[in-house]
Every structure is written in structure tokens, then in C-alpha cells.
Design an enzyme around this catalytic site. Sequence first.
Site, mmCIF file in Angstrom:
data_model
loop_
_atom_site.group_PDB
_atom_site.id
_atom_site.type_symbol
_atom_site.label_atom_id
_atom_site.label_comp_id
_atom_site.label_asym_id
_atom_site.label_seq_id
_atom_site.Cartn_x
_atom_site.Cartn_y
_atom_site.Cartn_z
ATOM 1 N N ASN A 9 68.880 -96.672 -34.749
ATOM 2 C CA ASN A 9 68.548 -97.081 -36.117
ATOM 3 C C ASN A 9 67.740 -98.373 -36.002
ATOM 4 O O ASN A 9 68.296 -99.422 -35.686
ATOM 5 C CB ASN A 9 69.851 -97.309 -36.901
ATOM 6 N N TRP A 10 66.451 -98.256 -36.242
ATOM 7 C CA TRP A 10 65.587 -99.431 -36.080
ATOM 8 C C TRP A 10 65.707 -100.431 -37.240
ATOM 9 O O TRP A 10 65.157 -101.512 -37.194
ATOM 10 C CB TRP A 10 64.134 -98.984 -35.911
ATOM 11 N N LYS A 11 66.369 -100.016 -38.306
ATOM 12 C CA LYS A 11 66.534 -100.898 -39.481
ATOM 13 C C LYS A 11 65.172 -101.418 -39.933
ATOM 14 O O LYS A 11 64.177 -100.714 -39.780
ATOM 15 C CB LYS A 11 67.531 -102.019 -39.163
ATOM 16 N N HIS A 95 74.706 -96.301 -44.918
ATOM 17 C CA HIS A 95 74.885 -97.394 -43.957
ATOM 18 C C HIS A 95 75.487 -98.593 -44.691
ATOM 19 O O HIS A 95 75.157 -98.836 -45.851
ATOM 20 C CB HIS A 95 73.537 -97.752 -43.328
ATOM 21 N N GLU A 97 74.825 -101.585 -44.574
ATOM 22 C CA GLU A 97 73.822 -102.523 -45.096
ATOM 23 C C GLU A 97 73.275 -102.037 -46.437
ATOM 24 O O GLU A 97 72.916 -102.845 -47.297
ATOM 25 C CB GLU A 97 72.707 -102.710 -44.051
ATOM 26 N N GLU A 165 81.144 -97.090 -38.236
ATOM 27 C CA GLU A 165 80.572 -98.392 -37.905
ATOM 28 C C GLU A 165 81.406 -99.489 -38.569
ATOM 29 O O GLU A 165 81.215 -99.776 -39.762
ATOM 30 C CB GLU A 165 79.122 -98.483 -38.406
ATOM 31 N N GLY A 171 75.770 -105.832 -35.220
ATOM 32 C CA GLY A 171 74.880 -106.958 -34.947
ATOM 33 C C GLY A 171 75.590 -108.233 -34.525
ATOM 34 O O GLY A 171 74.992 -109.302 -34.492
ATOM 35 N N SER A 210 77.193 -102.819 -32.135
ATOM 36 C CA SER A 210 77.052 -103.556 -30.872
ATOM 37 C C SER A 210 77.156 -102.679 -29.627
ATOM 38 O O SER A 210 77.650 -103.132 -28.594
ATOM 39 C CB SER A 210 78.033 -104.726 -30.802
ATOM 40 N N GLY A 231 71.846 -99.952 -33.104
ATOM 41 C CA GLY A 231 70.875 -100.778 -33.816
ATOM 42 C C GLY A 231 70.001 -101.532 -32.840
ATOM 43 O O GLY A 231 69.071 -100.987 -32.242
ATOM 44 N N GLY A 232 70.321 -102.807 -32.628
ATOM 45 C CA GLY A 232 69.493 -103.703 -31.821
ATOM 46 C C GLY A 232 69.046 -103.132 -30.478
ATOM 47 O O GLY A 232 67.880 -103.266 -30.096
HETATM 48 P P1 13P Z 1 73.878 -102.955 -33.783
HETATM 49 O O1 13P Z 1 73.851 -101.947 -32.668
HETATM 50 O O2 13P Z 1 72.685 -103.839 -33.805
HETATM 51 O O3 13P Z 1 75.180 -103.663 -33.862
HETATM 52 O O4 13P Z 1 73.761 -102.101 -35.169
HETATM 53 C C1 13P Z 1 74.603 -101.024 -35.362
HETATM 54 C C2 13P Z 1 74.158 -100.303 -36.574
HETATM 55 O O5 13P Z 1 74.315 -100.766 -37.682
HETATM 56 C C3 13P Z 1 73.498 -99.011 -36.384
HETATM 57 O O6 13P Z 1 73.354 -98.338 -37.590
#
Ligand code: 13P
Length: 246
Positions: A9-11, A95, A97, A165, A171, A210, A231-232
Amino acid sequence: MLKPLIAGNWKMNGLTASLQEVEALIEGLQGKDVTADVLICPAATLLDRLTAKTGDSIIETGGQDCHANEKGAHTGDISAEMIADIGGAYVIVGHSERRTDHGETDAMVREKAEAAIRAGLTPIICIGETLEQRKAGQALDVLGQQMGGSIPGGLDGSQFVIAYEPVWAIGTGLTPEAADIKEAHSFMRARLGQSAVKSPDKVRLLYGGSVKPSNATEILSIEDVNGALVGGASLKAQDFLGIIFH
Ligand code: 13P
């Protein structure tokens, strides 16, 4: 045995230059025995170009959100049909977020998941507790409520994916103990078994929060963890490859 899904997920990250990471990813996967499905969900601005670039590779693409309607006067939104139209196969819905930034409720998430299925996409329905809820001993109750409210009725287990999640693990570099991930995933599996979902054992249950190359082996070996939502560490091809080939 379910085929694992490793999803990135590149957000709200990624410009044209980031397409180079996809090229590196394609190169890194080429000719290898890849035992997982590999997915990237970039920002909407990159989705079309990234999907074209992944071409015949094993990489699938998807959106990070969709509107519940097929089309219409909804400035700034994209529909599941639009994602399908350019060759996307999945869409992330609910998600944390989006639940936080845009006030999305379980009912809204459910409508989006329904829209995704109508358009022929596989929704990745995200759920997860906050730190306060975990500390209060409410984590599993929250997961049960979110599952009850966000998963459309009458589905087959192969039609959707769930991503667990924990909000506090996203993050932050923090991850739950393996035993806590195991508890959450076996709870979700059992709850699916009691639901109206047909073939509940076919639902892939991803862990997200993470995930990185250094913890992928431990997390992905936990029972009922059928992949990861990353994510990251999905932004750099080398890190993402390290998770895929953990
Ligand atoms: P991180 O891997 O950056 O913690 O993000 C997880 C996430 O929200 C994937 O949707």
C-alpha cells in the site's frame, strides 16, 4: 493451504520516478519461484501507468479506496469500475487512515466492498483496534464488530480479503507479539466460520503494521496469517522483495 498475498500500500507516496521501483521489482521477481501473489496499490495518479508497466509480470495492481457508487457527481473520488477498467484487480477499503481522515464507518466500508465486488475487484477489507482499545482489553470485540459491519453478506470466501492492521502498529515500527497476532487471526478465522460467508476457510487474512524484511519470516509463519499488507517497506523494491522472499 491458501496462497499468500503480499500487498503493498503506497498510500500518498510516489511520483513518476517511483515507476523505477516497479521496474526493479519486476526484475527481482523474474524467473524466480514466487510462492505468493504480489500486489501493489499505488496512488490513483500512478495506477494506470503502473498497471501498464506490470504488463505480463505476476504483479497485480489495485486501488487504495473506491466510492460506493459506479459513477456520478462525486468530485475527487474514483469508482471500483474505474479501477477495474484500467486493469486493477483489487481495492483496499476501510483502511484505518480513511476511517480516521474521512470518518468512514463500517457501513460505508461495507458499501465500498459491495461496489468492489460488483465491479469484479477483490476488496481488501481493513480492520484493527487502537492502542486504547487494546489496553482496555477490547481488541477482539472491536475486530468482531468491524467484521460484522464491514463484510457484505452472502459472499464466498474467495471473493474478498481481510487485513488486520492494529492502528498503533501502522508506521510506528511497533508490532504486536506473535501470540497476539495469532490470537487475532484465529479469532477472525473462527468468526468467519460462524458467519454467513460461504467457504470461510478461503478468506485470506493479511497482517499489516510495520512489516519489514527483518520481521516478515516470523509474522508470515504465524498460523492463519495468509499474507501481509505492507506500507513503508513496499516503497522500495529491495525491501518489498525481502518480504516476498522472506
Ligand atoms: P506500515 O507498513 O508503513 O506500518 O503501514 C501499514 C499499512 O497501513 C498498510 O496498509
